[in-house]
Scaffold this motif. Structure first.
Motif, mmCIF file in Angstrom:
data_model
loop_
_atom_site.group_PDB
_atom_site.id
_atom_site.type_symbol
_atom_site.label_atom_id
_atom_site.label_comp_id
_atom_site.label_asym_id
_atom_site.label_seq_id
_atom_site.Cartn_x
_atom_site.Cartn_y
_atom_site.Cartn_z
ATOM 1 N N SER A 1 48.510 37.284 35.180
ATOM 2 C CA SER A 1 47.687 37.304 35.503
ATOM 3 C C SER A 1 46.366 36.900 36.852
ATOM 4 O O SER A 1 47.092 36.085 38.000
ATOM 5 C CB SER A 1 46.700 35.867 34.336
ATOM 6 N N LEU A 2 45.915 37.547 37.233
ATOM 7 C CA LEU A 2 44.990 37.891 38.413
ATOM 8 C C LEU A 2 43.416 37.153 38.340
ATOM 9 O O LEU A 2 42.385 38.492 37.446
ATOM 10 C CB LEU A 2 44.939 39.487 38.939
ATOM 11 N N PRO A 3 42.887 37.198 39.160
ATOM 12 C CA PRO A 3 41.235 36.975 39.122
ATOM 13 C C PRO A 3 40.504 37.979 38.927
ATOM 14 O O PRO A 3 41.381 39.494 39.592
ATOM 15 C CB PRO A 3 40.647 36.691 40.681
ATOM 16 N N ALA A 4 39.772 38.554 38.072
ATOM 17 C CA ALA A 4 39.150 39.445 38.877
ATOM 18 C C ALA A 4 38.645 40.243 39.104
ATOM 19 O O ALA A 4 38.850 41.457 39.672
ATOM 20 C CB ALA A 4 38.059 39.661 37.100
ATOM 21 N N GLU A 5 38.352 39.529 40.945
ATOM 22 C CA GLU A 5 37.465 39.844 41.850
ATOM 23 C C GLU A 5 38.023 39.525 43.044
ATOM 24 O O GLU A 5 38.473 38.272 43.197
ATOM 25 C CB GLU A 5 36.146 39.282 42.009
ATOM 26 N N LEU A 6 38.798 40.203 43.208
ATOM 27 C CA LEU A 6 39.816 40.095 44.977
ATOM 28 C C LEU A 6 39.514 41.001 45.887
ATOM 29 O O LEU A 6 40.287 40.947 46.627
ATOM 30 C CB LEU A 6 41.357 40.054 44.517
ATOM 31 N N GLY A 7 38.521 41.772 45.745
ATOM 32 C CA GLY A 7 37.515 42.225 46.802
ATOM 33 C C GLY A 7 37.198 41.626 48.150
ATOM 34 O O GLY A 7 37.207 42.897 49.090
ATOM 35 N N THR A 8 37.790 40.494 48.689
ATOM 36 C CA THR A 8 37.142 40.210 49.750
ATOM 37 C C THR A 8 38.037 38.933 50.247
ATOM 38 O O THR A 8 38.564 38.598 49.380
ATOM 39 C CB THR A 8 35.768 38.799 49.263
ATOM 40 N N SER A 9 38.096 38.903 51.317
ATOM 41 C CA SER A 9 38.991 38.028 52.268
ATOM 42 C C SER A 9 38.921 36.284 51.978
ATOM 43 O O SER A 9 39.734 35.656 51.510
ATOM 44 C CB SER A 9 38.341 37.827 53.383
ATOM 45 N N ARG A 10 36.991 35.811 51.178
ATOM 46 C CA ARG A 10 37.402 34.517 50.621
ATOM 47 C C ARG A 10 38.285 34.410 49.363
ATOM 48 O O ARG A 10 38.691 33.618 48.827
ATOM 49 C CB ARG A 10 36.171 34.388 50.646
#
Length: 146
Positions: free
Chosen positions: A81-90
């Motif tokens: 499972s991966l989080p839906a939002e990984l597009g930011t450094s945070r």
């Protein structure tokens, strides 16, 4: 009085638990690496890359330890499972921190269920995960992995 030394099957089971966690960490760190940039976020890229390599090494060490103890290492799951939002450094930092906190808990479990050189190895892995977590924004804890 019972012997406190874990039975070999208990040791293999504890090692399998740690191996499963490392399979997941390798998978997720691979995804995190794909979300970082060597040029835009060089420090984060370097930390994620180093963590990926270390978890891959620990995974391989655990598999070897399981074989040496007479077990058959469990394979990785087809996906994790991966989080839906990984597009930011945070978001990458937050997920990497969670991975290291999970690793610390897993290695605390391994410390509690093993003895001798395996326990010593697990203590080193626990401390390493706790320190690496600091690099991803974690806070020092009195008892990491609890």
């Amino acid at each position: 009085m019972s012997d406190p030394t874990p039975a070999p099957a208990d040791t293999v089971e504890a090692l399998q638990t740690a191996l499963a966690a490392e399979h997941a960490a390798v998978f997720v760190y691979g995804a995190l690496g794909a979300q970082t940039s060597r040029s835009a976020t060089p420090t984060l890229f370097a930390r994620v890359t180093a963590a990926y390599r270390l978890h891959r090494t620990r995974r391989d060490q655990l598999a070897a330890m399981i074989r040496a103890a007479g077990g058959d290492p469990e394979p990785a799951a087809p996906g994790y499972s991966l989080p839906a939002e990984l597009g930011t450094s945070r978001a990458v930092l937050a997920r990497a921190l969670r991975l290291e906190q999970d690793a610390a808990r897993t290695y605390a479990y391994l410390v509690a269920r093993t003895t001798g050189p395996t326990r010593t190895w697990a203590v080193t892995a626990l401390l390493d995960a706790a320190v690496r977590g600091l690099g991803f924004g974690g806070r020092p804890e009195d008892f990491p992995g609890r």
